[in-house]
Design a protein around this motif. Structure first.
Motif, PDB file in Angstrom:
ATOM      1  N   VAL A 142       0.849  -1.199   0.000  1.00  0.00           N
ATOM      2  CA  VAL A 142       0.000   0.000   0.000  1.00  0.00           C
ATOM      3  C   VAL A 142       0.881   1.245   0.000  1.00  0.00           C
ATOM      4  O   VAL A 142       0.643   2.193  -0.756  1.00  0.00           O
ATOM      5  CB  VAL A 142      -0.948   0.000   1.230  1.00  0.00           C
ATOM      6  N   LYS A 145       2.323   2.036  -3.204  1.00  0.00           N
ATOM      7  CA  LYS A 145       1.265   2.315  -4.183  1.00  0.00           C
ATOM      8  C   LYS A 145       1.122   1.206  -5.225  1.00  0.00           C
ATOM      9  O   LYS A 145       0.684   1.441  -6.346  1.00  0.00           O
ATOM     10  CB  LYS A 145       1.496   3.677  -4.857  1.00  0.00           C
ATOM     11  N   SER A 148      -3.968  -1.590  -3.425  1.00  0.00           N
ATOM     12  CA  SER A 148      -5.056  -0.638  -3.231  1.00  0.00           C
ATOM     13  C   SER A 148      -4.948   0.081  -1.885  1.00  0.00           C
ATOM     14  O   SER A 148      -4.713  -0.549  -0.854  1.00  0.00           O
ATOM     15  CB  SER A 148      -6.392  -1.372  -3.307  1.00  0.00           C
ATOM     16  N   LYS A 149      -5.144   1.389  -1.904  1.00  0.00           N
ATOM     17  CA  LYS A 149      -5.076   2.185  -0.664  1.00  0.00           C
ATOM     18  C   LYS A 149      -6.263   1.892   0.255  1.00  0.00           C
ATOM     19  O   LYS A 149      -6.226   2.207   1.438  1.00  0.00           O
ATOM     20  CB  LYS A 149      -5.000   3.679  -0.982  1.00  0.00           C
ATOM     21  N   LYS A 197      -3.461  -2.520  -7.152  1.00  0.00           N
ATOM     22  CA  LYS A 197      -4.049  -1.212  -7.456  1.00  0.00           C
ATOM     23  C   LYS A 197      -4.553  -1.195  -8.882  1.00  0.00           C
ATOM     24  O   LYS A 197      -3.867  -1.625  -9.804  1.00  0.00           O
ATOM     25  CB  LYS A 197      -2.976  -0.127  -7.251  1.00  0.00           C
ATOM     26  N   LYS A 198      -5.756  -0.745  -9.049  1.00  0.00           N
ATOM     27  CA  LYS A 198      -6.372  -0.696 -10.387  1.00  0.00           C
ATOM     28  C   LYS A 198      -5.795   0.479 -11.179  1.00  0.00           C
ATOM     29  O   LYS A 198      -5.517   1.521 -10.659  1.00  0.00           O
ATOM     30  CB  LYS A 198      -7.890  -0.538 -10.270  1.00  0.00           C
TER      31      LYS A 198
END
Length: 198
Positions: A142, A145, A148-149, A197-198
């Motif tokens: 996270v 990055k 996902s945050k 992360k998307k």
């Protein structure tokens, strides 16, 4: 290391797989003396009773597994690679885990809930340590990055443990590695659909 410390460690190392295979309640003093080739006096000269030895043996087994898992995690660099190392660890080491009676945490957790309640706190602490290890990898992802945050890292880490242990349980029960592979496939799906992360 003093001779008494060497004897104590020898007893722990020798009986740890014994307890894991036959159970903490079912392993008798006769089993312990036969495995170690030591007298009852030697056993009780190093441990107050069988429960103290059983707890030490469980802690030893849990530490061995945790050390091997951490080595797998530390052998790679990125948070994603570390997460993948966690996912594949049990499948890669399944033959050794099966040979020594299965996952010591799972075995002890089942028994601590029924016949060996004195193990409950130690088992809980071992699971907490494992969850924290996975959560720290997720936290790093996270922060980098990569993940996902919005990820609840502690809850996700606990989910990983649940799925892995479920895979271990069914693989051992059915004597088939396909259940470990199902668990890995599910975790890989979670990584792709919920963690990255998307």
């Amino acid at each position: 290391m003093a001779k008494s410390d060497n004897t104590r460690l020898f007893i722990i190392e020798t009986t740890a797989p014994l307890f894991n295979v036959y159970g903490y309640a079912n392993t008798s003093l006769a089993d312990i003396t036969a495995a170690t080739a030591l007298s009852k006096g030697s056993i009780y000269g190093n441990f107050t009773n069988k429960d103290e030895l059983a707890e030490a043996a469980f802690s030893y087994s849990a530490k061995q597994q945790n050390t091997a898992l951490k080595e797998a995690i530390e052998s790679v660099k990125t948070p994603l690679d570390k997460l993948n190392a966690i996912v594949t660890f049990f499948a890669s080491n399944w033959a050794a885990i099966k040979k020594t009676g299965g996952c010591p945490l799972l075995n002890a957790a089942v028994e601590a809930d029924d016949a060996a309640e004195y193990l409950k706190k130690t088992v809980k602490d071992s699971f907490t340590s494992w969850i924290n290890t996975i959560a720290s990898v997720l936290d790093a992802g996270v922060k980098a990055k990569t993940f996902s945050k919005d990820l609840d890292t502690k809850q996700t880490a606990a989910l990983f443990v649940m799925i892995i242990e479920g895979g271990v349980l069914l693989a051992k029960t059915y004597n088939s590695n396909k259940h470990m592979q199902t668990a890995i496939d599910q975790l890989n799906h979670i990584i792709k659909s919920q963690i990255l992360k998307k």
